[in-house]
Design an enzyme around this catalytic site. Structure first.
Site, PDB file in Angstrom:
ATOM      1  N   SER A 122       2.528 -18.264  20.381  1.00 29.11           N
ATOM      2  CA  SER A 122       3.388 -18.801  19.330  1.00 29.11           C
ATOM      3  C   SER A 122       2.730 -20.049  18.751  1.00 29.11           C
ATOM      4  O   SER A 122       1.588 -19.980  18.301  1.00 29.11           O
ATOM      5  CB  SER A 122       4.790 -19.102  19.894  1.00 29.11           C
ATOM      6  N   THR A 123       3.392 -21.199  18.775  1.00 28.19           N
ATOM      7  CA  THR A 123       2.875 -22.414  18.154  1.00 28.19           C
ATOM      8  C   THR A 123       1.485 -22.757  18.674  1.00 28.19           C
ATOM      9  O   THR A 123       1.274 -22.875  19.880  1.00 28.19           O
ATOM     10  CB  THR A 123       3.820 -23.600  18.449  1.00 28.19           C
ATOM     11  N   ASP A 177       9.642 -17.043  25.588  1.00 31.03           N
ATOM     12  CA  ASP A 177       9.273 -15.660  25.308  1.00 31.03           C
ATOM     13  C   ASP A 177       8.010 -15.309  26.093  1.00 31.03           C
ATOM     14  O   ASP A 177       7.038 -16.064  26.107  1.00 31.03           O
ATOM     15  CB  ASP A 177       9.027 -15.475  23.810  1.00 31.03           C
ATOM     16  N   HIS A 236       3.879 -15.009  17.061  1.00 32.33           N
ATOM     17  CA  HIS A 236       5.060 -15.318  16.252  1.00 32.33           C
ATOM     18  C   HIS A 236       4.600 -15.792  14.870  1.00 32.33           C
ATOM     19  O   HIS A 236       3.992 -16.846  14.726  1.00 32.33           O
ATOM     20  CB  HIS A 236       5.887 -16.420  16.918  1.00 32.33           C
ATOM     21  N   MET A 273       6.047 -22.572  21.937  1.00 31.29           N
ATOM     22  CA  MET A 273       7.308 -23.151  22.367  1.00 31.29           C
ATOM     23  C   MET A 273       8.258 -22.070  22.841  1.00 31.29           C
ATOM     24  O   MET A 273       8.290 -20.974  22.291  1.00 31.29           O
ATOM     25  CB  MET A 273       7.939 -23.927  21.211  1.00 31.29           C
TER      26      MET A 273
END
Length: 345
Positions: free
Chosen positions: A162-163, A286, A189, A283
């Site tokens: 993600s991030t 998940d 993501h 973050m």
């Protein structure tokens, strides 16, 4: 209190963004109308986060990110239009050191941004807790000569991020040799307007054939699929070393779609050959349920370490499950992946 520098060439957009953030209790310490002003303001104010427009006069956002990261690194979140050009520019900015991005819902002058204020605030807060130095990633290269190595047959590699993830994913696929013949699934993501461009970028820089997932897509050895934004990617069938995926718009998981957990669980339920799971910077939690599922089938799981993660949420929560076999810095991930499928001779 989180301190923000807002950078946008539109006075209207600067005002809207500032109002959204200040209403959420975030302190906007300064504004800038172009990249050149932004570089100066970063040094003067040392903000916790910079929200950076892409297209600006005098110095654009991509150039400004590079200069800021070289002179005075701070977490930067790009504000990008939902266009092909916007996606390419945003990915360039991430390469230069930006941590994350937020897609303007209706173009460069996004009059309905206020309706998405909660999501904007959440993204700003996540970027505020990131480590900008972790974004300075060189291409990963395997430290071994793989020509004489033997690997397990028909392995699958599933990566979740993600991030801060796009740079790491790109580095892994650039450094991964073709010899192990992985089938690769990547869940990053990212909005659906960006995943296609991300796939093309990876395809151009990898020994593997990479494309955005489509419903019913099949891949074999040497091929990779990037989960399409706003769709869960599920492995629906596996036969003779080839896997098939279906795309679903069922409810978001952990408030995201695609979700790492959904893909990893389907991998564990469907694939009978060797599997390697990798969880990267991001973050939230998940991926934690996904690594448990992969662990239950006896497969190996790697996690990116805290020092090289922009945000240590996803790998940190996965490690807490007790299912992660190795925790590695970003530069060691390719060799770690190869170890999971290397046959001892």
């Amino acid at each position: 209190m989180t301190r923000i520098l807002v950078v946008d060439d539109s006075h209207f957009m600067r005002t809207v963004i500032t109002d959204i953030l200040e209403d959420a209790g975030i302190n906007v310490v300064a504004q800038a109308s172009n990249g050149r002003e932004a570089v100066t303001q970063v040094v003067e104010h040392d903000p916790d986060v910079v929200t950076m427009d892409v297209e600006m006069p005098e110095m654009n956002g991509i150039e400004a990110v590079e200069k800021i990261m070289n002179r005075h690194p701070v977490p930067i979140m790009m504000l990008s239009a939902l266009t092909t050009e916007g996606a390419d520019s945003t990915l360039d900015a991430l390469d230069n050191g930006a941590v994350d991005f937020f897609a303007k819902p209706s173009g460069t002058i996004s009059t309905d941004l206020s309706a998405h204020g909660e999501a904007l605030v959440e993204t700003v807060k996540s970027v505020a807790g990131s480590d900008p130095s972790a974004q300075q990633i060189s291409s990963i290269e395997s430290s071994r000569d793989t020509h004489d190595e033997e690997y397990a047959e028909t392995p699958t590699l599933v990566i979740g991020a993600s991030t801060g993830g796009p740079n790491v994913v790109e580095s892994i696929l650039e450094g991964l040799p073709r010899a192990p013949d992985f089938r690769i699934l990547v869940v990053q993501h990212m909005p659906d307007q960006f995943t296609g461009r991300f796939a093309k970028r990876l395809d151009a820089n990898s020994a593997y054939s990479v494309r955005e997932a489509e419903d019913g897509a099949r891949i074999g050895g040497g091929e990779a699929l990037i989960a399409k934004g706003d769709y869960h990617m599920i492995v629906s069938n596996y036969r003779s070393g080839r896997l098939r995926v279906k795309l679903e718009q069922s409810e978001p998981v952990h408030s995201v779609r695609p979700a790492i957990d959904v893909t990893m669980k389907s991998v564990a339920e469907t694939i009978t050959d060797p599997v390697t799971g990798v969880v990267l910077t991001g973050m939230g939690s998940d991926g934690s349920a996904g690594v448990k599922a992969i662990d239950r089938i006896g497969s190996q799981i790697l996690a990116q370490n805290e020092a090289t993660s922009a945000v240590f949420g996803i790998p940190g929560r996965a490690i807490e499950t007790g299912c992660v076999d190795e925790v590695l810095p970003v530069e060691d991930l390719v060799d770690g992946i190869l170890r999971t499928v290397r046959v001892n001779t």
